[in-house]
Design a protein around this motif. Structure first.
Motif, PDB file in Angstrom:
ATOM      1  N   LEU A   1      17.826   8.762   5.323  1.00 29.14           N
ATOM      2  CA  LEU A   1      17.402   7.412   4.943  1.00 29.14           C
ATOM      3  C   LEU A   1      18.029   6.953   3.637  1.00 29.14           C
ATOM      4  O   LEU A   1      18.345   5.769   3.464  1.00 29.14           O
ATOM      5  CB  LEU A   1      15.866   7.359   4.811  1.00 29.14           C
ATOM      6  N   ASP A   2      18.210   7.876   2.688  1.00 27.49           N
ATOM      7  CA  ASP A   2      18.719   7.511   1.363  1.00 27.49           C
ATOM      8  C   ASP A   2      19.534   8.691   0.836  1.00 27.49           C
ATOM      9  O   ASP A   2      18.987   9.747   0.539  1.00 27.49           O
ATOM     10  CB  ASP A   2      17.548   7.208   0.415  1.00 27.49           C
ATOM     11  N   ARG A   3      20.850   8.507   0.701  1.00 30.78           N
ATOM     12  CA  ARG A   3      21.729   9.603   0.294  1.00 30.78           C
ATOM     13  C   ARG A   3      21.421  10.120  -1.108  1.00 30.78           C
ATOM     14  O   ARG A   3      21.784  11.238  -1.454  1.00 30.78           O
ATOM     15  CB  ARG A   3      23.189   9.154   0.350  1.00 30.78           C
ATOM     16  N   ARG A   4      20.758   9.320  -1.919  1.00 28.84           N
ATOM     17  CA  ARG A   4      20.386   9.808  -3.251  1.00 28.84           C
ATOM     18  C   ARG A   4      19.387  10.952  -3.169  1.00 28.84           C
ATOM     19  O   ARG A   4      19.221  11.711  -4.130  1.00 28.84           O
ATOM     20  CB  ARG A   4      19.796   8.663  -4.078  1.00 28.84           C
ATOM     21  N   ARG A   5      18.708  11.068  -2.046  1.00 31.77           N
ATOM     22  CA  ARG A   5      17.716  12.134  -1.844  1.00 31.77           C
ATOM     23  C   ARG A   5      18.320  13.324  -1.110  1.00 31.77           C
ATOM     24  O   ARG A   5      17.668  13.976  -0.303  1.00 31.77           O
ATOM     25  CB  ARG A   5      16.518  11.588  -1.058  1.00 31.77           C
ATOM     26  N   SER A   6      19.589  13.617  -1.361  1.00 33.38           N
ATOM     27  CA  SER A   6      20.272  14.706  -0.649  1.00 33.38           C
ATOM     28  C   SER A   6      20.217  16.035  -1.376  1.00 33.38           C
ATOM     29  O   SER A   6      20.688  17.041  -0.842  1.00 33.38           O
ATOM     30  CB  SER A   6      21.743  14.332  -0.417  1.00 33.38           C
ATOM     31  N   SER A   7      19.678  16.064  -2.601  1.00 34.83           N
ATOM     32  CA  SER A   7      19.779  17.291  -3.388  1.00 34.83           C
ATOM     33  C   SER A   7      19.029  18.459  -2.742  1.00 34.83           C
ATOM     34  O   SER A   7      19.535  19.585  -2.705  1.00 34.83           O
ATOM     35  CB  SER A   7      19.268  17.048  -4.811  1.00 34.83           C
ATOM     36  N   GLY A   8      17.816  18.220  -2.236  1.00 34.93           N
ATOM     37  CA  GLY A   8      17.067  19.297  -1.599  1.00 34.93           C
ATOM     38  C   GLY A   8      17.754  19.796  -0.334  1.00 34.93           C
ATOM     39  O   GLY A   8      17.876  21.015  -0.100  1.00 34.93           O
ATOM     40  N   TYR A   9      18.231  18.860   0.472  1.00 37.32           N
ATOM     41  CA  TYR A   9      18.958  19.197   1.703  1.00 37.32           C
ATOM     42  C   TYR A   9      20.203  20.013   1.391  1.00 37.32           C
ATOM     43  O   TYR A   9      20.463  21.065   1.994  1.00 37.32           O
ATOM     44  CB  TYR A   9      19.312  17.880   2.403  1.00 37.32           C
ATOM     45  N   ALA A  10      20.986  19.558   0.399  1.00 37.85           N
ATOM     46  CA  ALA A  10      22.229  20.256   0.039  1.00 37.85           C
ATOM     47  C   ALA A  10      21.941  21.616  -0.570  1.00 37.85           C
ATOM     48  O   ALA A  10      22.659  22.592  -0.307  1.00 37.85           O
ATOM     49  CB  ALA A  10      23.024  19.395  -0.947  1.00 37.85           C
TER      50      ALA A  10
ATOM     51  N   ALA B   1       0.822  -1.214   0.000  1.00 39.19           N
ATOM     52  CA  ALA B   1       0.000   0.000   0.000  1.00 39.19           C
ATOM     53  C   ALA B   1       0.859   1.268   0.000  1.00 39.19           C
ATOM     54  O   ALA B   1       0.536   2.247  -0.684  1.00 39.19           O
ATOM     55  CB  ALA B   1      -0.930  -0.002   1.215  1.00 39.19           C
ATOM     56  N   GLY B   2       1.964   1.259   0.763  1.00 39.30           N
ATOM     57  CA  GLY B   2       2.805   2.452   0.835  1.00 39.30           C
ATOM     58  C   GLY B   2       3.411   2.817  -0.513  1.00 39.30           C
ATOM     59  O   GLY B   2       3.430   3.988  -0.908  1.00 39.30           O
ATOM     60  N   ILE B   3       3.918   1.814  -1.238  1.00 38.47           N
ATOM     61  CA  ILE B   3       4.524   2.076  -2.553  1.00 38.47           C
ATOM     62  C   ILE B   3       3.454   2.535  -3.533  1.00 38.47           C
ATOM     63  O   ILE B   3       3.697   3.399  -4.384  1.00 38.47           O
ATOM     64  CB  ILE B   3       5.237   0.811  -3.073  1.00 38.47           C
ATOM     65  N   ILE B   4       2.259   1.963  -3.424  1.00 34.13           N
ATOM     66  CA  ILE B   4       1.158   2.376  -4.298  1.00 34.13           C
ATOM     67  C   ILE B   4       0.800   3.835  -4.041  1.00 34.13           C
ATOM     68  O   ILE B   4       0.577   4.615  -4.984  1.00 34.13           O
ATOM     69  CB  ILE B   4      -0.062   1.456  -4.089  1.00 34.13           C
ATOM     70  N   ASP B   5       0.777   4.239  -2.768  1.00 39.07           N
ATOM     71  CA  ASP B   5       0.467   5.642  -2.439  1.00 39.07           C
ATOM     72  C   ASP B   5       1.539   6.591  -2.983  1.00 39.07           C
ATOM     73  O   ASP B   5       1.233   7.671  -3.497  1.00 39.07           O
ATOM     74  CB  ASP B   5       0.341   5.806  -0.927  1.00 39.07           C
TER      75      ASP B   5
ATOM     76  N   GLY C   1       3.833   6.611   6.910  1.00 42.03           N
ATOM     77  CA  GLY C   1       3.480   5.688   7.983  1.00 42.03           C
ATOM     78  C   GLY C   1       3.421   4.244   7.540  1.00 42.03           C
ATOM     79  O   GLY C   1       3.600   3.326   8.358  1.00 42.03           O
ATOM     80  N   GLU C   2       3.182   4.010   6.257  1.00 41.34           N
ATOM     81  CA  GLU C   2       3.044   2.640   5.757  1.00 41.34           C
ATOM     82  C   GLU C   2       4.371   2.012   5.339  1.00 41.34           C
ATOM     83  O   GLU C   2       4.447   0.797   5.146  1.00 41.34           O
ATOM     84  CB  GLU C   2       2.099   2.623   4.542  1.00 41.34           C
ATOM     85  N   LEU C   3       5.422   2.834   5.206  1.00 37.37           N
ATOM     86  CA  LEU C   3       6.696   2.348   4.655  1.00 37.37           C
ATOM     87  C   LEU C   3       7.794   2.295   5.708  1.00 37.37           C
ATOM     88  O   LEU C   3       8.946   2.605   5.431  1.00 37.37           O
ATOM     89  CB  LEU C   3       7.138   3.268   3.507  1.00 37.37           C
ATOM     90  N   ALA C   4       7.438   1.851   6.918  1.00 38.62           N
ATOM     91  CA  ALA C   4       8.412   1.851   8.010  1.00 38.62           C
ATOM     92  C   ALA C   4       9.635   0.999   7.690  1.00 38.62           C
ATOM     93  O   ALA C   4      10.735   1.305   8.119  1.00 38.62           O
ATOM     94  CB  ALA C   4       7.749   1.358   9.285  1.00 38.62           C
ATOM     95  N   GLY C   5       9.475  -0.080   6.919  1.00 41.17           N
ATOM     96  CA  GLY C   5      10.606  -0.964   6.642  1.00 41.17           C
ATOM     97  C   GLY C   5      11.239  -0.771   5.282  1.00 41.17           C
ATOM     98  O   GLY C   5      12.121  -1.548   4.906  1.00 41.17           O
TER      99      GLY C   5
END
Length: 604
Positions: free
Chosen positions: A227-236, A150-154, A184-188
């Motif tokens: 959680l995922d370094r590939r998602r660092s662009s906004g932070y940087a 469900a989490g990936i579908i959302d 909330g659905e993608l805890a793992g």
């Protein structure tokens, strides 16, 4: 001379004598002995065949018993349990053959079909409401059959509502709600959860469905990159721009480089920021041009205001700021800023490429290969596009630009502009992979089938002579710490380090207190911890996935060690400044811990 001939003759006599002696010994065997020897050999061969038959028979019996046990096991299972067992076995086979499988390989057929249809709808320029309604029904059906997905579908549907090309189908409130629900659905599932958090941050950053709020955006971007370094662009980018956090250009560059090492595509941002820091280290940075360039990037990214962004960009271009020339050329070619003029884009890219700017070299070469798509027949007068632009690819690759290294590998693999050479192709693929360039794995596997194992080690060793961007950044950081900070003339406030250039003054221009010194000191404590923790997680990932190209990886580790030492020296400087002002701040063990020792320990 006579002595040498005598020695050679003696050796020949001894050799002949030895051969003759062997013949005499063989000839001395009787017929009975020869017969007994042959009989023994036949008996041994017969026994070997018998043992092979028994082994094969035992193996068949074992397989038969395993099939029987499998049949008994399946008989006592439900359909869901059988399906899960088959999925586990498939995963095990993939791990044995190719290493750890991609998450997409484990998705159900319903989710795979939904993701494929969602991608088509997002890209369709003439999608209609009935197409979206049909996709929503498909998502509801997939959720019913696979509630665990469900989490990936959302997340998938959130991307559709946020990114579809048809403005009338966009619904930012819906996409934001889906992303919040997915968290909330993608805890793992760290990868998809990071995407959901990043997308929520993007809503706040751009004001999609919520009031624009940089502080909230930074919080979500920071959670995503953890959680995922590939998602660092906004932070940087927020650290680079000084949005919701003090501006820190060197740290922003380190974050961008972590992202590309993890597989992101932020190469242009890395080199634009490296260019600014290089000029800052040399004392030649045009602060106003740099500020206009950053305002253009921020305006188009956060506000989607193309005319205003274009105005800022043109001011930076008129000042001769090379990254701005590259950005405007790319924007004209792709139509990013509302105007599409491929020929003008190519001219601007050529200008930046001839100035030695690596992203411009690569884009100029890549776009020239697409020249026929835009009817740019006058870009090159004769010859194939690849043959004409190969020198640009090669120059950028030699200087350490990973996308160009991948392009050079492709040229050698398929014989484009150069003769086929699988050894060279493998070397350049490995060089691009060592810098985190995605999509190289298939080329690496194919090249390993074409070359010998002993050649692989030689090719990997040759990577030490190929430039690596991270190593260049480490040298740049070292120069920056010894260079005086220039006076700033920009429209926005600069970071607290620059404002604290006057000893004893804080960002507001008032005398610094003990709390101000402690805060600045603690910032660099956090950076040292971040570097060491990042190296530990990256080492674990490299070992788990069997990443090749160890020499370049070691350069990345050495670069991180150097950066960590620079942060530690900055901590000491803040402590010394506090002491000069009569304050005693709380020191951390991270200041005196050997960075090299800690980083080496994480690599074991």
């Amino acid at each position: 001379m006579r002595q040498r001939l005598t020695v050679l003759l003696a050796f020949l006599v001894m050799a002949v004598a030895g051969t003759s002696a062997q013949g005499v010994l063989l000839g001395a065997m009787t017929k009975q002995e020869k017969k007994a020897q042959k009989t023994a050999q036949k008996a041994a061969q017969k026994q070997q065949k018998k043992d092979a038959k028994l082994s094969k028979k035992a193996e068949k019996a074992q397989q038969k018993a395993a099939k029987k046990a499998r049949k008994t096991q399946l008989a006592g299972m439900s359909k869901a349990e059988k399906k899960q067992l088959k999925a586990d076995e498939k995963q095990q086979r993939q791990e044995e053959k190719h290493g750890k499988p991609k998450p997409e390989d484990l998705y159900s057929k319903h989710l795979k079909a939904l993701r494929a249809n969602a991608a088509r709808l997002v890209a369709a320029p003439k999608a209609k409401q009935k197409d979206l309604d049909k996709l929503v029904e498909q998502a509801i059906e997939a959720k019913g059959k696979h509630p665990e997905e469900a989490g990936i579908i959302d997340v998938t549907m959130g991307e559709v509502f946020r990114s579809t090309k048809v403005k009338s189908l966009r619904n930012y409130q819906m996409s934001l709600g889906l992303y919040r629900q997915a968290v909330g659905e993608l805890a793992g599932n760290d990868e998809q959860r990071a995407l959901a958090l990043y997308s929520i941050g993007l809503h706040y950053y751009c004001g999609y469905g919520e009031k624009q709020d940089f502080d909230s955006a930074f919080v979500y971007f920071e959670q995503a990159q953890q959680l995922d370094r590939r998602r660092s662009s906004g932070y940087a980018e927020m650290i680079e721009m000084g949005l919701g956090v003090p501006q820190d250009l060197p740290y922003a560059l380190a974050c961008y480089e972590e992202a590309i090492q993890a597989g992101s595509q932020d190469y242009a941002k890395v080199y634009a920021l490296r260019y600014a820091l290089q000029q800052q280290a040399e004392g030649t940075l045009d602060s106003l041009a740099f500020d206009n360039y950053q305002m253009a990037i921020l305006t188009i990214a956060a506000n989607r205001d193309a005319p205003t962004a274009m105005r800022y960009l043109r001011e930076a271009v008129n000042a001769g700021y090379i990254p701005a020339i590259f950005e405007l050329g790319t924007g004209f070619f792709q139509g990013t800023y509302g105007e599409q003029d491929p020929l003008m884009g190519m001219k601007l890219l050529k200008q930046a490429a001839d100035a030695g700017y690596l992203p411009a070299m690569h884009n100029y070469a890549a776009y020239a290969e697409q020249a026929k798509l835009f009817s740019l027949k006058n870009v090159f007068n004769r010859g194939s596009a690849t043959a004409n632009v190969y020198p640009y690819y090669r120059s950028a690759a030699d200087a350490g630009y990973a996308p160009s290294q991948f392009a050079i590998a492709r040229c050698y693999q398929y014989g484009l502009a150069v003769r086929k050479d699988y050894n060279e192709a493998y070397k350049w693929y490995a060089a691009a992979e060592s810098q985190g360039y995605p999509g190289v794995e298939e080329g690496i596997r194919q090249m390993e089938r074409e070359i010998h194992d002993e050649q692989v080690a030689e090719l990997v060793a040759s990577l030490e002579n190929i430039a690596c961007g991270i190593q260049q950044s480490a040298q740049l950081f070292k120069r920056l710490t010894s260079s005086p900070k220039p006076q700033q003339q920009g429209r926005r406030a600069r970071n607290s380090d620059e404002k604290a250039g006057q000893v004893g003054k804080n960002a507001g221009g008032n005398r610094m207190t003990a709390a101000d010194y402690q805060r600045e000191y603690d910032r660099y404590v956090a950076k040292v911890k971040h570097q060491i923790e990042h190296l530990a997680s990256r080492t674990e990932s490299d070992n788990r996935n069997g990443v090749r190209g160890g020499i370049i990886r070691n350069q990345a580790y050495r670069a991180s060690e150097n950066l960590t030492r620079e942060y530690q020296r900055t901590m000491q400087r803040w402590a010394d400044r506090a002491a000069q002002s009569g304050y005693s701040i709380k020191r951390s063990a991270w200041e005196t811990t050997s960075a090299a020792q800690d980083l080496r320990r994480t690599r074991r």
